[in-house]
Scaffold this motif. Sequence first.
Motif, PDB file in Angstrom:
ATOM      1  N   ASP A 250      -2.866   2.045   2.552  1.00  0.00           N
ATOM      2  CA  ASP A 250      -2.529   0.519   3.329  1.00  0.00           C
ATOM      3  C   ASP A 250      -1.323  -0.519   2.788  1.00  0.00           C
ATOM      4  OD1 ASP A 250      -1.748  -0.904   5.363  1.00  0.00           O
ATOM      5  OD2 ASP A 250      -3.486  -2.330   5.192  1.00  0.00           O
ATOM      6  N   TRP A 251      -1.529  -0.821   1.545  1.00  0.00           N
ATOM      7  CA  TRP A 251      -0.549  -1.578   0.855  1.00  0.00           C
ATOM      8  C   TRP A 251       1.300  -0.594   0.207  1.00  0.00           C
ATOM      9  CZ3 TRP A 251       0.323  -6.514  -0.500  1.00  0.00           C
ATOM     10  CH2 TRP A 251       1.689  -6.957  -0.832  1.00  0.00           C
ATOM     11  N   PHE A 252       0.976   0.584   0.085  1.00  0.00           N
ATOM     12  CA  PHE A 252       2.070   1.956  -0.013  1.00  0.00           C
ATOM     13  C   PHE A 252       2.443   2.117   1.112  1.00  0.00           C
ATOM     14  CE2 PHE A 252       0.855   0.420  -4.805  1.00  0.00           C
ATOM     15  CZ  PHE A 252       2.178   0.329  -5.157  1.00  0.00           C
ATOM     16  N   GLY A 253       2.076   2.069   2.445  1.00  0.00           N
ATOM     17  CA  GLY A 253       2.355   2.391   3.421  1.00  0.00           C
ATOM     18  C   GLY A 253       2.141   3.978   3.617  1.00  0.00           C
TER      19      GLY A 253
ATOM     20  N   PHE B 106       5.291  -1.372   0.816  1.00  0.00           N
ATOM     21  CA  PHE B 106       5.658  -0.908   1.501  1.00  0.00           C
ATOM     22  C   PHE B 106       5.141  -0.210   2.904  1.00  0.00           C
ATOM     23  CE2 PHE B 106       6.888   0.286  -3.185  1.00  0.00           C
ATOM     24  CZ  PHE B 106       8.124   1.176  -3.213  1.00  0.00           C
ATOM     25  N   GLY B 107       4.029  -0.194   2.930  1.00  0.00           N
ATOM     26  CA  GLY B 107       3.209  -0.503   4.402  1.00  0.00           C
ATOM     27  C   GLY B 107       3.625  -1.322   5.402  1.00  0.00           C
TER      28      GLY B 107
ATOM     29  N   ARG C 224      -7.013   0.577   0.452  1.00  0.00           N
ATOM     30  CA  ARG C 224      -6.432  -0.687   1.275  1.00  0.00           C
ATOM     31  C   ARG C 224      -5.109  -0.514   0.044  1.00  0.00           C
ATOM     32  NH1 ARG C 224      -9.308  -6.338  -1.828  1.00  0.00           N
ATOM     33  NH2 ARG C 224      -7.244  -7.168  -1.228  1.00  0.00           N
ATOM     34  N   LEU C 225      -5.171   0.627  -1.227  1.00  0.00           N
ATOM     35  CA  LEU C 225      -3.835   0.760  -1.877  1.00  0.00           C
ATOM     36  C   LEU C 225      -3.235   1.892  -0.759  1.00  0.00           C
ATOM     37  CD1 LEU C 225      -5.598   1.579  -4.925  1.00  0.00           C
ATOM     38  CD2 LEU C 225      -3.546   0.270  -4.571  1.00  0.00           C
TER      39      LEU C 225
ATOM     40  N   MET D 236     -10.660  -4.476   3.303  1.00  0.00           N
ATOM     41  CA  MET D 236     -10.348  -5.708   3.567  1.00  0.00           C
ATOM     42  C   MET D 236      -9.700  -5.543   4.991  1.00  0.00           C
ATOM     43  SD  MET D 236     -11.412  -8.261   1.913  1.00  0.00           S
ATOM     44  CE  MET D 236     -10.446  -9.661   1.244  1.00  0.00           C
TER      45      MET D 236
ATOM     46  N   THR E 149     -11.335   0.150  -1.889  1.00  0.00           N
ATOM     47  CA  THR E 149      -9.910  -0.230  -2.740  1.00  0.00           C
ATOM     48  C   THR E 149      -9.127   1.074  -2.727  1.00  0.00           C
ATOM     49  OG1 THR E 149     -11.510  -0.648  -4.875  1.00  0.00           O
ATOM     50  CG2 THR E 149      -9.337  -0.499  -4.840  1.00  0.00           C
TER      51      THR E 149
ATOM     52  N   ARG F 179      -5.393   0.488   9.875  1.00  0.00           N
ATOM     53  CA  ARG F 179      -4.185   1.599   9.242  1.00  0.00           C
ATOM     54  C   ARG F 179      -3.865   2.579   8.867  1.00  0.00           C
ATOM     55  NH1 ARG F 179      -3.844  -4.133   9.274  1.00  0.00           N
ATOM     56  NH2 ARG F 179      -4.384  -4.560   7.119  1.00  0.00           N
TER      57      ARG F 179
ATOM     58  N   GLU G 198      -8.434  -8.012  12.162  1.00  0.00           N
ATOM     59  CA  GLU G 198      -7.662  -6.816  11.994  1.00  0.00           C
ATOM     60  C   GLU G 198      -7.641  -5.435  12.735  1.00  0.00           C
ATOM     61  OE1 GLU G 198      -5.778  -6.670   8.506  1.00  0.00           O
ATOM     62  OE2 GLU G 198      -6.794  -7.641   7.537  1.00  0.00           O
TER      63      GLU G 198
ATOM     64  N   LYS H  19     -11.938 -12.001   9.091  1.00  0.00           N
ATOM     65  CA  LYS H  19     -10.427 -11.820   8.935  1.00  0.00           C
ATOM     66  C   LYS H  19     -10.451  -9.778  10.114  1.00  0.00           C
ATOM     67  CE  LYS H  19      -7.375 -11.818   5.854  1.00  0.00           C
ATOM     68  NZ  LYS H  19      -5.846 -12.098   5.491  1.00  0.00           N
TER      69      LYS H  19
ATOM     70  N   ALA I  53      -0.556  -6.015   6.114  1.00  0.00           N
ATOM     71  CA  ALA I  53      -1.875  -5.385   4.641  1.00  0.00           C
ATOM     72  C   ALA I  53      -1.703  -5.865   3.698  1.00  0.00           C
ATOM     73  CB  ALA I  53      -0.984  -3.985   3.245  1.00  0.00           C
TER      74      ALA I  53
ATOM     75  N   ALA J 232      -4.004   3.508  -8.231  1.00  0.00           N
ATOM     76  CA  ALA J 232      -3.155   2.370  -8.029  1.00  0.00           C
ATOM     77  C   ALA J 232      -1.838   2.946  -8.648  1.00  0.00           C
ATOM     78  CB  ALA J 232      -3.465   1.170  -8.304  1.00  0.00           C
TER      79      ALA J 232
ATOM     80  N   ALA K 144      -9.270   4.344  -8.499  1.00  0.00           N
ATOM     81  CA  ALA K 144      -9.531   3.464  -8.232  1.00  0.00           C
ATOM     82  C   ALA K 144      -7.974   2.804  -8.777  1.00  0.00           C
ATOM     83  CB  ALA K 144     -10.349   2.049  -7.296  1.00  0.00           C
ATOM     84  N   THR K 145      -8.015   2.342 -10.016  1.00  0.00           N
ATOM     85  CA  THR K 145      -6.618   1.720 -10.674  1.00  0.00           C
ATOM     86  C   THR K 145      -5.499   2.786 -11.118  1.00  0.00           C
ATOM     87  OG1 THR K 145      -7.676   1.780 -12.840  1.00  0.00           O
ATOM     88  CG2 THR K 145      -7.698  -0.320 -11.528  1.00  0.00           C
TER      89      THR K 145
END
Lengths: 239, 239
Positions: free
Chosen positions: A118-121, B215-216, A115-116, A144, A112, A149, A35, A31, B220, A230, A226-227
């Motif tokens: 990335d998730w939140f752009g 948002f990313g 990764r956050l 991951m 972490t 990115r 990526e 994976k 992701a 988030a 990390a939390t």
Amino acid sequence: MVTKNQIKLVTSLQQKKYRTKHKLFVVEGKKSVRELLEAGCKVFGLFSDKPQEVHDFPNVEAVSASDMKQMSSQSSPSGILGVFHIPESEKIVTKDWVVALDSVRDPGNLGTIIRLCDWFGIEHLLCSLDTVDCYNPKVLQATMGSIARVNVVYTDLQEHLKNSGAPIYGAFMDGDVVYGKKLPEAGILVMGNEANGISKEIEALVSERIAIPQFGPETAESLNVATATAILLNEVRRD
Amino acid sequence: MVTKNQIKLVTSLQQKKYRTKHKLFVVEGKKSVRELLEAGCKVFGLFSDKPQEVHDFPNVEAVSASDMKQMSSQSSPSGILGVFHIPESEKIVTKDWVVALDSVRDPGNLGTIIRLCDWFGIEHLLCSLDTVDCYNPKVLQATMGSIARVNVVYTDLQEHLKNSGAPIYGAFMDGDVVYGKKLPEAGILVMGNEANGISKEIEALVSERIAIPQFGPETAESLNVATATAILLNEVRRD
């Protein structure tokens, strides 16, 4: 065939000084390797001890299970190991939020947080020079693939913040409750060290001290960095 | 003096079947041992290979460094090891939110979630029977003493949810965006397994499917279950 020197090189990349010297890093697992390839990271070499399982990857060099065991940093290697060139950090040009880490030491936490982002752009992650290296194998395992990115920049954080011009928000146990604050379109969110929080030098540059309120008994530990990141990134984006 | 049988007993408690058999668990480190004592957990025995450093703890039995090495689950023992009686789970009576975990397997994730419940004042944590044991040493290391203040109940989750009467919220990648939802005063927040999310059987009992928006770039990874729990508990409390 993989040479002894190649094995030695790959093994050496578990240490930061050799990653810096060779400008290479190692990623394991289908994976994550996929990526990085998809994100356009430049490959130095791909190696597998189970080539039939990774036939959809380009130019994989077959290695024996015992060679893989030597090359891998994992107790049970995942079947594919990629060596990639460390990308040049991009200059930070953004009208969005940036996250800045002041001496975060735990590899799992940094992974972490990447990764956050990335998730939140969040495109850019600033790290103080004493923050754990983002190409550390344990960090990469926690990201991951998100490392491909997010632009991670190691820098003299104090100098950078002095010259940034953006509003600087810092997370403190005794900061103002973040709920209901009108957060700007762009800013820098500073998160501190696991044990000591944000250092005095960086605190002096913070324009807004914010906090996540505690609802439980007052004996509760502080939130893990990390939390907390988030929750604060969620606060930035939900506005 | 500590006997061979005592050492054997303590070592056996690293395995769940012996924890269940003896109804005992082990906690290491001054901070965690102190928090369990302060929370009124019943002590079976305290052991230290550095008694001068822990003279403020009651009835500590001195052991040799080599005995401690055998008893400890850590590569470098922290100097104090406490054996405690596993408390009886309290019956869940609450007019507040409860968190329910459907097959969470990673000890670090469960530990972080227990710590989050403590921070956000969630008194009860429901765990499906196949969720990792909360007295696992790696879980306890991540909880930082919060285990003493959160009532963790292992139960047939499906049966429990069927009979609960409370609104059941479940976290799904494709659920409704949680922002702007009017969340009730009390409910059950279900979080799923690291790889597979919430199981079909439990999903059938969920009344509201909620999600944290991404948002990313769409590539992701999903959020880690512990960070997603952090964000959703914050949403529950900030309303």
